[in-house]
Design a protein around this motif. Structure first.
Motif, short mmCIF file in Angstrom:
data_model
loop_
_atom_site.label_atom_id
_atom_site.label_comp_id
_atom_site.label_asym_id
_atom_site.label_seq_id
_atom_site.Cartn_x
_atom_site.Cartn_y
_atom_site.Cartn_z
N SER A 70 0.84 -1.26 -0.32
CA SER A 70 0.21 0.15 -0.18
C SER A 70 0.51 1.04 -0.33
CB SER A 70 -1.06 -0.17 0.92
OG SER A 70 -0.50 0.18 2.31
N TYR A 71 2.16 1.45 0.33
CA TYR A 71 2.92 2.74 0.38
C TYR A 71 3.04 2.37 -0.74
CZ TYR A 71 4.62 1.57 4.87
OH TYR A 71 4.76 1.21 6.60
N LYS A 72 3.18 2.13 -2.03
CA LYS A 72 3.31 2.33 -3.77
C LYS A 72 2.39 3.99 -3.64
CE LYS A 72 5.90 0.85 -5.71
NZ LYS A 72 7.49 1.57 -5.80
N ASN A 73 1.40 3.31 -3.98
CA ASN A 73 0.64 4.38 -4.03
C ASN A 73 0.38 6.28 -2.77
OD1 ASN A 73 -1.57 2.90 -5.57
ND2 ASN A 73 -2.64 2.27 -3.34
N LEU A 74 0.69 6.03 -1.61
CA LEU A 74 1.37 6.61 -0.95
C LEU A 74 2.60 7.64 -1.50
CD1 LEU A 74 0.51 5.66 2.60
CD2 LEU A 74 -0.74 7.60 1.30
N ARG B 259 3.40 7.43 -5.12
CA ARG B 259 2.91 8.42 -5.70
C ARG B 259 2.22 9.93 -5.92
NH1 ARG B 259 0.01 3.56 -6.81
NH2 ARG B 259 1.95 2.57 -9.01
N HIS B 260 1.36 9.80 -4.20
CA HIS B 260 1.15 10.86 -4.35
C HIS B 260 1.66 12.00 -3.64
CE1 HIS B 260 -1.84 13.16 -2.14
NE2 HIS B 260 -0.82 13.21 -0.65
N LEU B 261 2.69 11.49 -2.76
CA LEU B 261 3.44 12.35 -2.06
C LEU B 261 4.84 13.17 -3.35
CD1 LEU B 261 5.59 10.67 0.52
CD2 LEU B 261 3.82 12.79 0.55
N ALA B 262 4.90 12.12 -4.57
CA ALA B 262 5.66 11.99 -5.05
C ALA B 262 4.83 13.40 -7.06
CB ALA B 262 6.17 11.26 -6.28
N SER B 263 3.60 13.74 -6.66
CA SER B 263 3.12 14.75 -7.56
C SER B 263 2.93 15.52 -6.72
CB SER B 263 1.73 13.32 -7.99
OG SER B 263 1.20 13.88 -5.90
N MET B 264 2.90 15.76 -5.69
CA MET B 264 3.46 17.50 -4.78
C MET B 264 4.63 17.87 -5.45
SD MET B 264 1.72 16.06 -0.96
CE MET B 264 2.30 17.56 -0.15
N THR B 265 3.98 19.53 -5.47
CA THR B 265 5.86 19.89 -6.10
C THR B 265 6.09 20.45 -4.61
OG1 THR B 265 5.00 22.06 -5.98
CG2 THR B 265 4.81 21.29 -7.87
N SER B 266 7.83 20.33 -5.07
CA SER B 266 8.49 20.69 -3.78
C SER B 266 7.76 22.29 -3.00
CB SER B 266 9.75 20.36 -4.60
OG SER B 266 10.10 19.69 -4.73
N ASP B 267 7.46 23.01 -3.69
CA ASP B 267 7.42 24.30 -2.88
C ASP B 267 5.71 23.90 -2.27
OD1 ASP B 267 9.18 25.46 -4.64
OD2 ASP B 267 7.55 26.26 -6.19
N LYS B 268 5.13 23.18 -2.57
CA LYS B 268 3.64 23.08 -2.11
C LYS B 268 4.37 22.08 -0.72
CE LYS B 268 -0.27 22.79 -1.28
NZ LYS B 268 -2.06 23.71 -0.73
N ILE B 269 5.08 21.27 -0.59
CA ILE B 269 5.60 20.95 0.65
C ILE B 269 6.05 21.18 1.38
CG2 ILE B 269 7.34 18.91 1.36
CD1 ILE B 269 6.73 17.30 -1.07
N PHE B 270 7.86 22.23 0.75
CA PHE B 270 8.22 23.37 1.93
C PHE B 270 6.94 24.15 2.36
CE2 PHE B 270 11.51 21.30 0.31
CZ PHE B 270 12.04 21.26 1.64
N GLU B 271 6.29 24.34 1.75
CA GLU B 271 5.01 26.01 1.52
C GLU B 271 4.07 25.15 3.12
OE1 GLU B 271 0.58 27.34 0.04
OE2 GLU B 271 2.90 27.52 -1.36
N GLU B 272 3.42 23.89 3.35
CA GLU B 272 2.71 23.43 4.05
C GLU B 272 3.50 23.43 5.41
OE1 GLU B 272 -0.70 22.22 3.76
OE2 GLU B 272 -0.51 23.86 2.02
N ALA B 273 4.58 22.53 4.95
CA ALA B 273 5.66 22.54 6.21
C ALA B 273 5.89 24.05 6.93
CB ALA B 273 7.05 21.91 6.07
N ALA B 274 6.10 24.50 6.39
CA ALA B 274 6.48 25.98 7.46
C ALA B 274 5.07 26.42 8.21
CB ALA B 274 6.29 27.41 5.95
N LYS B 275 4.26 26.17 7.21
CA LYS B 275 2.94 26.41 8.11
C LYS B 275 2.86 25.52 9.46
CE LYS B 275 0.06 27.44 4.45
NZ LYS B 275 -1.01 27.66 3.02
N ILE B 276 2.84 24.43 9.21
CA ILE B 276 2.51 23.59 10.33
C ILE B 276 4.04 23.84 11.40
CG2 ILE B 276 2.81 21.00 11.11
CD1 ILE B 276 2.03 19.81 7.97
N HIS B 277 4.99 23.31 11.32
CA HIS B 277 6.45 23.96 12.16
C HIS B 277 6.23 25.14 12.31
CE1 HIS B 277 6.53 19.87 12.08
NE2 HIS B 277 6.72 19.98 10.59
N SER B 278 5.23 26.25 11.45
CA SER B 278 6.38 27.92 11.77
C SER B 278 7.41 28.34 12.03
CB SER B 278 5.51 28.38 13.54
OG SER B 278 3.84 28.15 13.18
N ALA B 279 7.86 27.46 11.04
CA ALA B 279 9.59 27.80 11.06
C ALA B 279 9.42 28.72 9.33
CB ALA B 279 10.05 26.66 10.77
#
Length: 411
Positions: free
Chosen positions: A313-317, A319-339
């Motif tokens: 089941s990890y394979k689907n996850l 694919r989902h992660l790989a489809s996210m743009t790097s900008d989006k990943i860092f943007e969301e992380a910055a919000k969550i961690h207030s960093a």
């Protein structure tokens, strides 16, 4: 002979049974304060405890982690006039996690909380609010409030909500901790993150839950010489990430020993994978002296945790992660961690490329020693190593081990 019920008196109040015989239910809270070079700040912390409106139900234990500047007897003696406070001194410095563990082992009340010796409770009802949650719902094993980081001027800055990272601002039910024998390991960096991650992973069923309160209960005070701020926030790029990975692996391994099929573990593994991607990306660009070390720890997590427990089941996850743009990943992380260090950062590789590189490389647990030996050829790195030892991030003698290229081994 008729049995006469003995009502339980809570918080010292009796609203219905005046004149009856009472047995007080133990609602006492142990407050454990690990201290190391905290002579300038411990009074402030104790003063915030003295202001609590349930002071009569608090037992305070100051754990002196073999501070080289002497004990805290004068401070503790002063505050003992107002509340129940005592101190124990460890024979040798063992780091904040083991200091807390000594404190937990030396106390016995049904609830306990920990607070660092440079932080404060920010309201007189902070502990009362936390305790009420556990007292009213026996299924809640840990209650966490929000905390606020104060800046250099003492002004309120970042608000941390739903926090299961630090020990500040939480109250734990001792029976739950003892049921699973949850104990601090011997790491010194992000050991609180590992402890709370394990608590979170085990609170995965209706009878064992965590409750988050929106109220702010703690202030985390800024200190330029603190473990996290020292040497231009070296901790974040250096031992902070190493400790985070070691503790994530430890928490997941331990949780799986109790919950082999828990649905809470898989998301935690993926969060760890994304965390590795974020840290490796930022460190390689902003603190390249630690890049090789960070990469070895990312491989360590991938092979000892992600790949070890891999499911189809990890394979689907993936694919989902790989489809996210790097900008989006860092943007969301910055919000969550207030960093702030995550904002507007452009990573050198995509997550898909990161995963591909991880899967292509084998992992040798001894490779880190070669990395450390290479790092120690740099005069700059030798300064970083000494700083780790000075602040207590690493044990005494750590610098000598690394200078000889021997390493200190995995926790």
């Amino acid at each position: 002979m008729a049995v006469i019920p003995i009502p339980v008196l809570r918080n010292g109040r009796d609203n219905k049974n005046n004149g009856a015989m009472f047995v007080r239910e133990n609602q006492r809270i142990d407050i454990i304060i690990p201290t190391y070079r905290a002579h300038k700040t411990l009074s402030r912390t104790l003063d915030s405890i003295k202001a609590q409106n349930i002071l009569q139900d608090l037992d305070i234990l100051v754990v002196d982690d073999a501070c080289p500047e002497g004990n805290y007897r004068d401070t503790v003696d002063f505050f003992s006039q107002f509340m129940k406070v005592r101190t124990i001194r460890l024979a040798e410095n063992s780091g904040p996690g083991q200091a807390r563990q000594h404190g937990i082992d030396a106390t016995k009340n049904p609830y306990f909380t920990c607070i660092d010796a440079d932080d404060t409770f920010c309201a007189d009802n902070a502990l009362e609010n936390l305790r009420r949650v556990l007292d009213e719902d026996k299924n809640i094993q840990c209650c966490s409030g929000s905390f606020v980081r104060l800046d250099k001027n003492g002004d309120e800055g970042i608000i941390c909500k739903d926090n299961m990272v630090s020990m500040d601002g939480k109250i734990y039910r001792r029976a739950f901790i003892e049921r699973y024998d949850i104990r601090f390991n011997h790491t010194r960096a992000n050991e609180d993150t590992g402890y709370n991650m394990l608590v979170k992973l085990l609170c995965d069923n209706p009878k064992e839950q965590i409750k988050f309160l929106p109220e702010t209960v703690c202030h985390v005070h800024y200190s330029a010489s603190s473990m996290t701020q020292n040497n231009d926030a070296q901790f974040l790029w250096d031992q902070g990430f190493c400790g985070l990975i070691d503790n994530a692996i430890w928490a997941i391994d331990t949780a799986r020993s109790y919950r082999p099929f828990s649905l809470a573990i898989t998301p935690e593994i993926f969060r760890g994978l994304v965390t590795c991607y974020i840290y490796c990306s930022v460190i390689s660009e902003r603190k390249p002296i630690f890049a090789a070390q960070a990469w070895e720890y990312a491989k360590k997590f991938y092979h000892r945790c992600y790949k070890k427990f891999y499911r189809p089941s990890y394979k689907n996850l993936e694919r989902h992660l790989a489809s996210m743009t790097s900008d989006k990943i860092f943007e969301e992380a910055a919000k969550i961690h207030s960093a702030t260090w995550l904002k507007n950062f452009v990573p050198p590789m995509t997550l898909a490329e990161f995963l591909e590189r991880l899967s292509a490389e084998s992992y040798d647990e001894n490779q880190i020693y070669e990395v450390w030996a290479e790092m120690n050829k740099s005069p700059e790195m030798k300064n970083f190593i000494r700083s780790n030892e000075l602040t207590g991030v690493c044990p005494k003698g750590y610098a000598d081990f690394l200078t000889r290229g021997e390493g200190i081994g995995a926790p």
